[in-house]
Design a protein around this motif. Structure first.
Motif, PDB file in Angstrom:
ATOM      1  N   LEU A   1       3.384   5.638  -5.989  1.00  0.00           N
ATOM      2  CA  LEU A   1       3.232   5.577  -7.575  1.00  0.00           C
ATOM      3  C   LEU A   1       1.936   6.106  -7.956  1.00  0.00           C
ATOM      4  N   GLY A   2       1.016   6.291  -7.098  1.00  0.00           N
ATOM      5  CA  GLY A   2      -0.260   7.012  -7.561  1.00  0.00           C
ATOM      6  C   GLY A   2      -0.821   6.178  -8.754  1.00  0.00           C
ATOM      7  N   GLU A   3      -1.470   6.809  -9.485  1.00  0.00           N
ATOM      8  CA  GLU A   3      -2.177   6.325 -10.779  1.00  0.00           C
ATOM      9  C   GLU A   3      -1.397   6.298 -12.101  1.00  0.00           C
ATOM     10  N   GLN A   4      -0.091   6.678 -11.882  1.00  0.00           N
ATOM     11  CA  GLN A   4       0.669   6.637 -13.086  1.00  0.00           C
ATOM     12  C   GLN A   4       1.348   5.420 -13.530  1.00  0.00           C
ATOM     13  N   PHE A   5       1.170   5.038 -15.108  1.00  0.00           N
ATOM     14  CA  PHE A   5       1.719   3.984 -15.469  1.00  0.00           C
ATOM     15  C   PHE A   5       3.142   4.543 -16.055  1.00  0.00           C
TER      16      PHE A   5
ATOM     17  N   TRP B   1      14.394   5.810  -8.516  1.00  0.00           N
ATOM     18  CA  TRP B   1      13.123   6.153  -8.590  1.00  0.00           C
ATOM     19  C   TRP B   1      12.375   4.855  -7.388  1.00  0.00           C
ATOM     20  N   LEU B   2      11.523   4.332  -7.682  1.00  0.00           N
ATOM     21  CA  LEU B   2      10.695   3.381  -6.843  1.00  0.00           C
ATOM     22  C   LEU B   2      11.500   1.863  -7.019  1.00  0.00           C
TER      23      LEU B   2
ATOM     24  N   PRO C   1       0.687  -1.252  -0.043  1.00  0.00           N
ATOM     25  CA  PRO C   1      -0.081  -0.053   0.072  1.00  0.00           C
ATOM     26  C   PRO C   1       0.875   1.198  -0.112  1.00  0.00           C
ATOM     27  N   VAL C   2       2.027   1.358   0.771  1.00  0.00           N
ATOM     28  CA  VAL C   2       2.684   2.533   0.804  1.00  0.00           C
ATOM     29  C   VAL C   2       3.304   2.755  -0.517  1.00  0.00           C
TER      30      VAL C   2
END
Ligand SMILES: Cc1cc2nc3c(=O)[nH]c(=O)nc-3n(C[C@H](O)[C@H](O)[C@H](O)COP(=O)(O)OP(=O)(O)OC[C@H]3O[C@@H](n4cnc5c(N)ncnc54)[C@H](O)[C@@H]3O)c2cc1C
Length: 386
Positions: A193-197, A247-248, A187-188
């Protein structure tokens, strides 16, 4: 008529459904212990989309679909350096594009199977005995099956292909890239990331992170390597290869599972002079793998299965039907394979200069006039089967 289909993937499920509807007696054997639902996001367009429309499958696929408006190419700090506008691709295909998980496409096909189709999971074919009047298969559970036709729908490393046509090395063209995919719940990270692809804007290797339902993230990776061999420990290899992308990515790599939840393979194509014998036919990646570079393997798996079923419906002589199927399908597949190889540099730029060129091309796609031209090159060969 009786058919044994080896592989409950995209092609195998499609064919099982269609042959059963035609009144065939169908048995489906799958090596995995259950339907394979793990996977990655696919763009579904071209001949498979047309076939799915004919089969009445589109409403269900639309329910399972994801709305992607753009794909961001991000740098090490997560800043977008360029973006692929999905609207442009969507328009260049006249809206005939659905993005969904491979596992959800498999699910939609599986849901169509009637109780009549005998399904055996954790099972494969270990021997074939082909005669003029029919074919017998020995299954790994020790049973024997006899009937009119054995179908190899068991993917790029097809066992049926090896039994009927010989070694994989005779047909496999390695494209110099390895790929991996998995999904996880965090969830974190999902919130970050949000809703971005998004996908990394990087040289020689890339990681994509896609937000999917149930707070999950779908990870997809690809990197160039001359060595086609699959590493002994794919999870450790994935974590080591992409750890420097920023990045992530490091957080997503920490969640990488072991196979089979982790999909890992070389990126290759299958090229064969013939796909059928008198009583054995290959369908999908087993004979026509175009690779993820062409972005149409699942589409062609559905289209190929539909074409094979319709040739078998139109022609009582199985051997003749198989030969019509190959004749109609081979040339479009070869075109898509060539188009796929041409997109390798776009997909995975091999130098900083080529990376820059991709950014420029993505910006040019926002310009009226160039948008359709450039996006149609990305979906090259989306045309149907004659
Ligand atoms: C990262 C990635 C991205 C992709 N993106 C796209 C895209 O955007 N659009 C698109 O159209 N395609 C895409 N593809 C390609 C697509 O996923 C494949 O082409 C498609 O799944 C092929 O379908 P198939 O049924 O032939 O094989 P598979 O889907 O691989 O199914 C084969 C089945 O056979 C089973 N099997 C294997 N061996 C045996 C055995 N010995 N005995 C019994 N069963 C066996 C497997 O477990 C599996 O269930 C992508 C592929 C990858 C890897």
């Amino acid at each position: 008529m009786r058919a044994l289909i080896c592989g409950a993937g995209i092609a195998g499920l499609t064919l099982a459904w269609l042959l059963d509807r035609m009144g065939w007696d169908v048995q489906l054997v799958e090596r995995a212990n259950s339907l394979r639902r793990e996977g990655y996001m696919i763009d579904f367009f071209g001949p498979g989309f047309d076939a799915a429309e004919t089969m009445g499958l589109l409403p269900r696929l639309r329910e399972l679909a994801y709305t992607i408006t753009e794909l961001n190419y991000v740098d090490r700090s997560g800043r977008p350096r360029a973006a692929l506008d999905y609207k442009v691709m969507f328009n260049s295909l006249d809206g005939r594009l659905i993005s969904l998980l491979r596992g959800d496409l498999a699910l939609a096909l599986y849901e169509r199977l009637s109780q009549r189709v005998v399904q055996s999971y954790g099972c494969s074919v270990q021997a074939l005995d082909e005669r003029a009047e029919g074919v017998t298969a020995t299954l790994t559970d020790g049973t024997r099956w006899s009937g009119d036709l054995v179908i190899g729908a068991d993917g790029i490393h097809s066992a049926i292909r090896e039994l009927a046509f010989g070694l994989e090395s005779n047909y496999l063209r390695y494209l110099g890239i390895h790929t991996a995919a998995y999904t996880f719940a965090d969830p974190v990270l999902r919130k970050k990331l949000g809703e971005q692809f998004a996908i990394t804007d990087s040289v020689d290797k890339t990681v994509g992170l896609y937000p999917i339902r149930n707070e999950r993230i779908a990870v997809f990776t690809a990197h160039r390597t001359r060595d086609s061999a699959i590493p002994a420990d794919p999870r450790t290899a994935v974590q080591a290869t992409y750890s420097d992308l920023g990045w992530l990515v490091p957080d997503a790599l920490a969640q990488c599972p072991d196979p089979p939840a982790l999909y890992y393979d070389q990126v290759s194509q299958i090229e064969m002079p013939r796909w059928t014998t008198d009583r054995v036919a290959l369908v999908g990646d087993a004979c026509q793998a175009v690779s993820l570079l062409a972005g149409q393997g699942a589409s062609l798996a559905v289209a190929g299965a539909q074409l094979l079923a319709s040739e078998l419906a139109n022609e009582a002589n199985v051997t003749h039907a198989l030969s019509h199927y190959t004749k109609r399908m081979a040339a479009p597949v070869a075109d898509k394979q060539a188009a796929g190889r041409r997109t390798a540099e776009w997909f995975l730029p091999s130098t900083p200069r080529r990376l820059l060129l991709r950014r420029l091309a993505l910006r040019a796609m926002a310009l009226p006039g160039l948008d359709r031209l450039l996006s149609s090159r990305l979906v090259a060969g989306a045309g149907g089967i004659p």
